[in-house]
Scaffold this motif. Structure first.
Motif, PDB file in Angstrom:
ATOM      1  N   THR A 118      13.528   0.464  -8.112  1.00 57.10           N
ATOM      2  CA  THR A 118      13.605  -0.783  -7.334  1.00 57.10           C
ATOM      3  C   THR A 118      12.253  -1.098  -6.723  1.00 57.10           C
ATOM      4  O   THR A 118      11.811  -2.261  -6.724  1.00 57.10           O
ATOM      5  N   MET A 119      11.583  -0.074  -6.199  1.00 55.53           N
ATOM      6  CA  MET A 119      10.265  -0.292  -5.593  1.00 55.53           C
ATOM      7  C   MET A 119       9.254  -0.760  -6.636  1.00 55.53           C
ATOM      8  O   MET A 119       8.430  -1.638  -6.370  1.00 55.53           O
ATOM      9  N   LEU A 120       9.305  -0.180  -7.836  1.00 59.18           N
ATOM     10  CA  LEU A 120       8.382  -0.567  -8.904  1.00 59.18           C
ATOM     11  C   LEU A 120       8.647  -1.978  -9.414  1.00 59.18           C
ATOM     12  O   LEU A 120       7.748  -2.636  -9.928  1.00 59.18           O
ATOM     13  N   ALA A 121       9.882  -2.450  -9.274  1.00 56.07           N
ATOM     14  CA  ALA A 121      10.255  -3.770  -9.780  1.00 56.07           C
ATOM     15  C   ALA A 121       9.785  -4.920  -8.884  1.00 56.07           C
ATOM     16  O   ALA A 121       9.837  -6.078  -9.304  1.00 56.07           O
ATOM     17  N   LYS A 122       9.317  -4.615  -7.686  1.00 56.26           N
ATOM     18  CA  LYS A 122       8.853  -5.673  -6.776  1.00 56.26           C
ATOM     19  C   LYS A 122       7.636  -6.365  -7.381  1.00 56.26           C
ATOM     20  O   LYS A 122       6.727  -5.717  -7.925  1.00 56.26           O
ATOM     21  N   ASP A 123       7.595  -7.698  -7.278  1.00 51.57           N
ATOM     22  CA  ASP A 123       6.493  -8.469  -7.866  1.00 51.57           C
ATOM     23  C   ASP A 123       5.131  -8.019  -7.354  1.00 51.57           C
ATOM     24  O   ASP A 123       4.178  -7.917  -8.128  1.00 51.57           O
ATOM     25  N   SER A 124       5.046  -7.752  -6.046  1.00 50.24           N
ATOM     26  CA  SER A 124       3.752  -7.360  -5.477  1.00 50.24           C
ATOM     27  C   SER A 124       3.272  -6.042  -6.081  1.00 50.24           C
ATOM     28  O   SER A 124       2.078  -5.851  -6.302  1.00 50.24           O
ATOM     29  N   VAL A 125       4.202  -5.140  -6.377  1.00 49.45           N
ATOM     30  CA  VAL A 125       3.848  -3.847  -6.963  1.00 49.45           C
ATOM     31  C   VAL A 125       3.465  -4.028  -8.430  1.00 49.45           C
ATOM     32  O   VAL A 125       2.431  -3.514  -8.879  1.00 49.45           O
ATOM     33  N   LYS A 126       4.270  -4.746  -9.180  1.00 52.61           N
ATOM     34  CA  LYS A 126       3.992  -4.952 -10.607  1.00 52.61           C
ATOM     35  C   LYS A 126       2.630  -5.614 -10.818  1.00 52.61           C
ATOM     36  O   LYS A 126       1.856  -5.199 -11.688  1.00 52.61           O
ATOM     37  N   THR A 127       2.347  -6.620  -9.999  1.00 51.40           N
ATOM     38  CA  THR A 127       1.071  -7.326 -10.129  1.00 51.40           C
ATOM     39  C   THR A 127      -0.099  -6.383  -9.902  1.00 51.40           C
ATOM     40  O   THR A 127      -1.067  -6.374 -10.668  1.00 51.40           O
ATOM     41  N   ARG A 128      -0.016  -5.586  -8.850  1.00 55.40           N
ATOM     42  CA  ARG A 128      -1.116  -4.671  -8.540  1.00 55.40           C
ATOM     43  C   ARG A 128      -1.230  -3.538  -9.550  1.00 55.40           C
ATOM     44  O   ARG A 128      -2.334  -3.114  -9.893  1.00 55.40           O
ATOM     45  N   LEU A 129      -0.105  -3.014 -10.028  1.00 59.20           N
ATOM     46  CA  LEU A 129      -0.162  -1.926 -11.008  1.00 59.20           C
ATOM     47  C   LEU A 129      -0.797  -2.386 -12.313  1.00 59.20           C
ATOM     48  O   LEU A 129      -1.434  -1.597 -13.011  1.00 59.20           O
ATOM     49  N   ASN A 130      -0.630  -3.664 -12.637  1.00 56.50           N
ATOM     50  CA  ASN A 130      -1.198  -4.202 -13.871  1.00 56.50           C
ATOM     51  C   ASN A 130      -2.625  -4.713 -13.703  1.00 56.50           C
ATOM     52  O   ASN A 130      -3.217  -5.211 -14.651  1.00 56.50           O
ATOM     53  N   SER A 131      -3.181  -4.592 -12.510  1.00 60.70           N
ATOM     54  CA  SER A 131      -4.548  -5.059 -12.260  1.00 60.70           C
ATOM     55  C   SER A 131      -5.543  -3.923 -12.490  1.00 60.70           C
ATOM     56  O   SER A 131      -5.164  -2.755 -12.593  1.00 60.70           O
ATOM     57  N   ASP A 132      -6.818  -4.273 -12.555  1.00 63.44           N
ATOM     58  CA  ASP A 132      -7.868  -3.268 -12.694  1.00 63.44           C
ATOM     59  C   ASP A 132      -7.934  -2.372 -11.464  1.00 63.44           C
ATOM     60  O   ASP A 132      -8.269  -1.197 -11.559  1.00 63.44           O
ATOM     61  N   GLU A 133      -7.623  -2.925 -10.288  1.00 66.77           N
ATOM     62  CA  GLU A 133      -7.674  -2.186  -9.021  1.00 66.77           C
ATOM     63  C   GLU A 133      -6.573  -1.131  -8.926  1.00 66.77           C
ATOM     64  O   GLU A 133      -6.757  -0.074  -8.348  1.00 66.77           O
ATOM     65  N   GLY A 134      -5.393  -1.450  -9.473  1.00 73.37           N
ATOM     66  CA  GLY A 134      -4.254  -0.540  -9.330  1.00 73.37           C
ATOM     67  C   GLY A 134      -3.700  -0.576  -7.916  1.00 73.37           C
ATOM     68  O   GLY A 134      -3.952  -1.512  -7.157  1.00 73.37           O
ATOM     69  N   MET A 135      -2.951   0.454  -7.556  1.00 77.58           N
ATOM     70  CA  MET A 135      -2.331   0.509  -6.235  1.00 77.58           C
ATOM     71  C   MET A 135      -2.314   1.946  -5.751  1.00 77.58           C
ATOM     72  O   MET A 135      -1.937   2.856  -6.494  1.00 77.58           O
ATOM     73  N   SER A 136      -2.691   2.138  -4.511  1.00 74.03           N
ATOM     74  CA  SER A 136      -2.665   3.490  -3.940  1.00 74.03           C
ATOM     75  C   SER A 136      -1.242   3.844  -3.519  1.00 74.03           C
ATOM     76  O   SER A 136      -0.392   2.974  -3.317  1.00 74.03           O
ATOM     77  N   PHE A 137      -0.989   5.119  -3.346  1.00 71.02           N
ATOM     78  CA  PHE A 137       0.302   5.585  -2.837  1.00 71.02           C
ATOM     79  C   PHE A 137       0.563   4.987  -1.459  1.00 71.02           C
ATOM     80  O   PHE A 137       1.688   4.588  -1.137  1.00 71.02           O
ATOM     81  N   THR A 138      -0.477   4.894  -0.653  1.00 69.13           N
ATOM     82  CA  THR A 138      -0.355   4.329   0.692  1.00 69.13           C
ATOM     83  C   THR A 138       0.203   2.916   0.631  1.00 69.13           C
ATOM     84  O   THR A 138       1.158   2.581   1.333  1.00 69.13           O
ATOM     85  N   GLU A 139      -0.392   2.078  -0.228  1.00 67.60           N
ATOM     86  CA  GLU A 139       0.085   0.700  -0.368  1.00 67.60           C
ATOM     87  C   GLU A 139       1.500   0.661  -0.933  1.00 67.60           C
ATOM     88  O   GLU A 139       2.321  -0.163  -0.527  1.00 67.60           O
TER      89      GLU A 139
END
Length: 190
Positions: A118-139
């Motif tokens: 469910t957490m991975l399905a959030k738009d904000s998460v999907k967008t960041r995971l697919n970006s060059d920057e990625g997403m930290s565990f903190t975020e």
């Protein structure tokens, strides 16, 4: 009803206006507005709507920003001077409850009720995971912190509605789920 404001600057900006107006409107309609300033969530940084991780702020900057934001909000919400009044605004800082958790306690008491899918399905998460920057565990865990805010306010103050912009929808729904699982409450987002 509550709206949360993270201390990313020493004053609110135009993007916060709708949240403040929403609180004021609910107040005018006879409800108690709850303005949450994010002393805890401000230490992490909300990834929603951001293409890269926010710079971390030191404690002194966060504290100064919290005071500035609270002053902005107090200019709009009208105090009756009577804490028993059903429309008296309430100002809370989520560091007061989240700051008491140890990391392990938070994982055990809150994290166990969150589903990674469910957490991975959030738009904000999907967008960041697919970006060059990625997403930290903190975020990634930010949505649990904000979700727990809603759950805490529901248990302690009987808050049942959270308002926020479209960029906050994933965090709001995280709160409705945690409220149902941890507090047995039916919570709503707008």
């Amino acid at each position: 009803v509550y709206v949360g404001f993270d201390p990313t600057a020493d004053s609110l900006h135009l993007g916060n206006l709708l949240g403040i107006i929403t609180l004021r409107w609910f107040q005018l309609c006879g409800h108690r507005p709850v303005a949450l300033v994010g002393g805890a969530t401000g230490k992490v940084g909300d990834p929603s709507g951001k293409s890269q991780e926010r710079p971390l702020l030191d404690d002194a900057t966060i504290e100064a920003n919290l005071k500035g934001i609270a002053n902005n909000i107090k200019q709009v919400l009208v105090s009756t001077g009577d804490p028993e009044s059903p429309t008296e605004p309430v100002f809370v800082n989520n560091h007061d409850w989240i700051g008491k958790f140890s990391f392990l306690d938070f994982l055990r008491d809150v994290g166990k009720s969150a589903r990674v899918g469910t957490m991975l399905a959030k738009d904000s998460v999907k967008t960041r995971l697919n970006s060059d920057e990625g997403m930290s565990f903190t975020e990634f865990t930010y949505q649990l912190l904000q979700g727990y805010d809603f759950c805490h306010l529901a248990k302690e103050m009987d808050v049942t509605v959270q308002a926020g912009g479209s960029d906050q929808w994933g965090n709001i729904t995280a709160g409705t789920e945690l409220g149902r699982k941890l507090a047995g409450k039916s919570l709503h987002g707008i």
